[in-house]
Scaffold this motif. Structure first.
Motif, PDB file in Angstrom:
ATOM      1  N   ASP A 188     -14.078   6.991  21.481  1.00  0.00           N
ATOM      2  CA  ASP A 188     -15.485   6.775  21.127  1.00  0.00           C
ATOM      3  C   ASP A 188     -15.948   7.990  20.368  1.00  0.00           C
ATOM      4  O   ASP A 188     -15.957   9.096  20.902  1.00  0.00           O
ATOM      5  CB  ASP A 188     -16.336   6.639  22.403  1.00  0.00           C
ATOM      6  CG  ASP A 188     -16.036   5.333  23.112  1.00  0.00           C
ATOM      7  OD1 ASP A 188     -15.703   4.362  22.408  1.00  0.00           O
ATOM      8  OD2 ASP A 188     -16.115   5.302  24.358  1.00  0.00           O
ATOM      9  N   GLN A 193     -19.480  12.221  14.103  1.00  0.00           N
ATOM     10  CA  GLN A 193     -18.079  11.882  13.803  1.00  0.00           C
ATOM     11  C   GLN A 193     -17.971  10.498  13.183  1.00  0.00           C
ATOM     12  O   GLN A 193     -17.176  10.283  12.258  1.00  0.00           O
ATOM     13  CB  GLN A 193     -17.238  11.937  15.089  1.00  0.00           C
ATOM     14  CG  GLN A 193     -17.028  13.342  15.641  1.00  0.00           C
ATOM     15  CD  GLN A 193     -16.305  13.326  16.979  1.00  0.00           C
ATOM     16  OE1 GLN A 193     -16.300  12.306  17.686  1.00  0.00           O
ATOM     17  NE2 GLN A 193     -15.710  14.449  17.353  1.00  0.00           N
ATOM     18  N   GLY A 219     -13.930  23.045  17.448  1.00  0.00           N
ATOM     19  CA  GLY A 219     -14.186  22.182  18.596  1.00  0.00           C
ATOM     20  C   GLY A 219     -15.076  20.989  18.290  1.00  0.00           C
ATOM     21  O   GLY A 219     -15.489  20.262  19.186  1.00  0.00           O
ATOM     22  N   LYS A 222     -12.641  17.673  14.403  1.00  0.00           N
ATOM     23  CA  LYS A 222     -12.206  17.355  13.040  1.00  0.00           C
ATOM     24  C   LYS A 222     -10.967  16.466  13.075  1.00  0.00           C
ATOM     25  O   LYS A 222     -10.855  15.504  12.330  1.00  0.00           O
ATOM     26  CB  LYS A 222     -11.920  18.649  12.259  1.00  0.00           C
ATOM     27  CG  LYS A 222     -13.154  19.489  12.012  1.00  0.00           C
ATOM     28  CD  LYS A 222     -12.885  20.691  11.119  1.00  0.00           C
ATOM     29  CE  LYS A 222     -12.135  21.811  11.814  1.00  0.00           C
ATOM     30  NZ  LYS A 222     -12.869  22.426  12.936  1.00  0.00           N
ATOM     31  N   GLU A 224      -9.905  14.372  15.479  1.00  0.00           N
ATOM     32  CA  GLU A 224     -10.227  13.000  15.886  1.00  0.00           C
ATOM     33  C   GLU A 224     -10.810  12.224  14.712  1.00  0.00           C
ATOM     34  O   GLU A 224     -10.541  11.038  14.528  1.00  0.00           O
ATOM     35  CB  GLU A 224     -11.252  12.987  17.027  1.00  0.00           C
ATOM     36  CG  GLU A 224     -10.903  13.829  18.244  1.00  0.00           C
ATOM     37  CD  GLU A 224      -9.683  13.335  18.977  1.00  0.00           C
ATOM     38  OE1 GLU A 224      -9.347  12.141  18.830  1.00  0.00           O
ATOM     39  OE2 GLU A 224      -9.034  14.143  19.683  1.00  0.00           O
ATOM     40  N   ARG A 256      -1.267  15.273  20.370  1.00  0.00           N
ATOM     41  CA  ARG A 256      -2.530  14.574  20.115  1.00  0.00           C
ATOM     42  C   ARG A 256      -2.295  13.320  19.300  1.00  0.00           C
ATOM     43  O   ARG A 256      -2.918  12.288  19.518  1.00  0.00           O
ATOM     44  CB  ARG A 256      -3.498  15.512  19.386  1.00  0.00           C
ATOM     45  CG  ARG A 256      -4.005  16.598  20.297  1.00  0.00           C
ATOM     46  CD  ARG A 256      -4.999  17.474  19.633  1.00  0.00           C
ATOM     47  NE  ARG A 256      -6.248  16.768  19.352  1.00  0.00           N
ATOM     48  CZ  ARG A 256      -7.302  17.359  18.846  1.00  0.00           C
ATOM     49  NH1 ARG A 256      -7.272  18.643  18.586  1.00  0.00           N
ATOM     50  NH2 ARG A 256      -8.392  16.672  18.598  1.00  0.00           N
TER      51      ARG A 256
END
Ligand code: ADP
Ligand code: ZN
Length: 721
Positions: A188, A193, A219, A222, A224, A256
């Motif tokens: 989400d 973002q 943090g 970026k 994601e 990730r």
């Protein structure tokens, strides 16, 4: 037409013409094997009109021997090769060679025999065999590669094959990679973002060139956000290239990526085994490798169907290559995106001034993530004035930082100390006679590495065991270490906090992806209290319990005064500060300095990034420095000092006299001896509008140098040593 022009893999030769034998089919980009004298040479068929060469009469043409079993290099890549060679004044063949970076791949898909340990227990082992077994657990590679890994000879391993201790495994170099799932786990996104990700997604689907500067605080998520662009490309069946500045970062990245897309992406870097290179290269060329994550060399891979390029930590200096073809991967990535007609995302929390300027002028679209994800706040930053708050004699951690470290340990939180210097001490001297340990091949001091008990040159790799006595006056126990390196800081932490678990993180300790993974695991599991590290720990890591960052010496980067010193200091300190307080607990940063009044330190302390960039921009404009003016360097070197000096003077003496071009030097380089070669430098400063490459090409083309002299041109240089 049965005549073709080829770019051949020999920088000393121009393009060569060949005859295409009856029945052979070639097209521009075809990779071929051709005769050259009595030998054979690899070449790429090129558009003759783009590659001027001497016409050879038809009856003199020799035939191409064969077309190698790889897809032709696509046109956008051929244009990129031409552009790179032209812009960086490099031989076309040298650039093309970066694209054909796996010779194994050119031989076609096939099976390779690799070896691995069997379960067989040997009765008695020779020391060599024992050493091999110790080193080769869970390894599988060719005999040559295993021999290298284990530090034994090929013969030892062949003997082990015969004894049944190693077994062969047939590996198909064209076996496919598991597919990534764009919908494996969609997070989400925050409102900010979502807006940014939507832009990337639309741009990827549009299949058009569009450079983005993704400017988001540390943090902010970026990664994601650009992952949504990656997902869009995957949905379209297109490939993605992600460039990272450091291999050490890939481990975290792969994790990730796996969490988001269900598989790990294909990696590309210099320490891949040859069979991995072959497989990856072929999969890229055939379009079956979906996402490639790599160091700068991945930029020249022959993507069949590229849909998106991402340059993460785009401000990093390591994207600039300083030997061979001296290119900047960040800039070449933008050119590649242009030739491929795809979007490119330059992501950074501390963009290079050059990139900001491109955004300012409208050539890049700047997209912003202004705050940390999940309500985490930016850390509090304080300056420790070392002139007032003096560390104890022979120590480097000032009282306020000592206090803060103790406080975190009591609370069970983590701390990170940053000093960008490997080893124990940068200089070792004799207390009795003053002798200093210097590298015999370079004008540089030897750095003491206490963990490995060696003195090492960080430029050429020369190493000697640390002696017990002075080599000059032979006095025992008289050597003193001057100045700190990270090893020494780690010792100091151990003395202040004897019960703390300290981890040293440098390229000497994180020597493999496995070691990097182990470190991340331990830090995440709170098995480490204090991390002491070099620039390797300044970026990429996300440890929620890390609440204190101490910068041991913020002034270090400002010495030497090259054009980007202030910017680099700003980036480094801001990045390392960005490791603090990424979870629920707020972070604090202490910056130790002797120059609290320096603009860059003030900007860091007040968090006023815009003011810093504004001041830096004005300074660059005044100096005619990039991005407002252009720089280039000419580096002349020879093993013979006089020869290097004469060649440099010859270049200086024939310098063109142009109103827009200023030439400084020749002068001995700050690193006047490197790997046994004496070095001289010239620096050229020109207006933006000047055709700098043409000027330099014409200038140098008229000169001839002795065979021992090397003349290198560095366009848009980052290093001034
Ligand atoms: P940056 O690269 O901008 O420093 P990251 O991409 O590393 O930031 O994100 C910081 C942390 O926040 C990471 O642990 C990341 O997984 C997490 N994060 C960011 N955005 C989201 C999101 N939308 N949902 C869940 N976690 C997120
Ligand atoms: Zn050296």
């Amino acid at each position: 037409m049965n005549r073709v022009r080829c770019l051949v893999f020999n920088s000393a030769l121009g393009p060569l013409d060949y005859r295409v034998p009856e029945g052979m089919v070639v097209e521009p980009g075809s990779v071929v094997l051709a005769p050259l004298g009595p030998r054979q040479i690899i070449g790429v068929v090129w558009e003759a009109e783009r590659l001027p060469g001497a016409e050879v009469p038809a009856n003199k043409l020799r035939p191409i021997l064969s077309v190698l079993p790889v897809p032709p290099l696509p046109a956008p890549l051929r244009r990129l090769i031409e552009w790179t060679a032209d812009y960086y004044l490099a031989p076309l063949a040298s650039v093309a060679r970066m694209a054909l970076s796996s010779t194994g791949a050119l031989r076609g898909g096939s099976t390779v025999t690799e070896y691995r340990l069997t379960d067989k227990q040997a009765e008695r082992l020779t020391p060599q065999r024992a050493k091999a077994i110790e080193a080769l657990h869970s390894q599988q590679a060719t005999i040559r590669e295993l021999a290298e890994l284990a530090g034994v000879s090929d013969a030892v391993l062949r003997g082990m094959v015969n004894a049944g201790l190693l077994e062969p495994v047939l590996v198909d170099s064209d076996r496919p990679y598991p597919p990534a799932d764009p919908a494996f786990f969609g997070p989400d996104l925050s409102d900010d973002q979502t807006v940014v990700a939507a832009k990337f997604v639309a741009s990827v689907h549009a299949h058009e060139f569009q450079p983005y500067l993704l400017d988001g605080v540390t943090g902010s998520g970026k990664t994601e956000t650009y992952f949504e662009g990656v997902a869009a490309a995957l949905e379209d069946g297109r490939q993605v290239l992600v460039l990272l500045p450091e291999i050490a970062l890939t481990e975290t990245f792969l994790k990730r990526f796996g969490a988001r897309f269900g598989v790990t992406p294909v990696t590309w870097h210099s320490s891949l085994k040859s069979s991995e290179r072959r497989r990856a290269w072929r999969a890229v060329a055939m379009g079956s490798a979906q996402v490639i994550v790599g160091a700068r060399s991945a930029l020249f891979l022959p993507f069949a169907n590229l849909g998106l390029i991402i340059v993460d930590e785009a401000h990093e200096v390591s994207f600039k290559q300083d030997d061979g073809v001296r290119y900047n991967a960040r800039d070449v990535a933008v050119m590649r995106a242009r030739f491929e007609s795809v979007p490119v995302i330059l992501a950074s929390a501390t963009p290079a001034l050059e990139s900001l300027q491109m955004a300012e002028s409208g050539r890049y679209e700047r997209v912003i993530l202004p705050s940390r994800f999940g309500g985490a706040t930016m850390p509090d930053i304080h300056v420790v004035d070392l002139r007032v708050e003096q560390p104890e004699r022979g120590h480097w951690i000032a009282p306020p930082l000592v206090k803060a470290l103790k406080d975190r340990l009591e609370k069970g939180e983590q701390s990170l100390l940053f000093l960008n210097r490997r080893g124990y001490a940068p200089l070792t001297l004799c207390r009795t006679c003053g002798y200093r340990f210097q590298c015999p091949n370079c004008s540089a001091w030897l750095v003491e590495h206490r963990l490995s008990r060696r003195l090492a040159c960080h430029h050429c790799g020369h190493e000697v065991p640390t002696p017990d006595a002075c080599p000059e006056c032979h006095e025992p126990d008289c050597l003193v270490a001057c100045g700190p390196g990270v090893e020494r800081i780690a010792d100091e932490v151990a003395a202040i906090l004897p019960e703390a678990r300290v981890a040293l993180v440098t390229s000497d300790t994180l020597t493999s992806p496995a070691k990097a993974a182990e470190f991340v695991e331990m830090a995440s599991a709170k098995a480490i209290d204090v991390i002491v590290g070099t620039q390797l720990v300044t970026k990429g890591y996300h440890f929620p319990e890390l609440t204190l960052v101490g910068v041991i010496d913020a002034d270090m980067g400002l010495e030497g005064g090259d054009l980007r010193a202030a910017e680099r200091t700003y980036q480094q300190v801001a990045q390392v500060a960005g490791r603090a307080g990424r979870g629920e607990k707020p972070g604090e940063v202490l910056i130790q300095t002797r120059h609290p009044e320096a603009p860059v330190i003030e900007a860091l302390a007040s968090g006023d990034r815009d003011a810093f960039y504004a001041a830096e921009t004005e300074a660059r404009r005044d100096a005619g420095a990039p991005p407002f003016g252009r720089w280039a360097a000419i580096i002349v070197s020879s093993e013979d000092e006089a020869e290097a000096r004469d060649a440099a003077r010859g270049i200086g003496g024939s310098a063109p006299n142009l109103a827009d071009v200023m030439i400084l030097g020749p002068a001995p380089a700050p690193l006047s001896l490197l790997r046994g070669r004496y070095r001289y430098r010239l620096l050229i400063n020109a207006r933006r509008s000047t055709e700098l490459q043409r000027v330099i090409r014409e200038w140098l083309d008229q000169l001839r140098f002795p065979p021992g002299v090397r003349v290198a041109v560095d366009i848009d240089p980052y290093s001034f040593v």
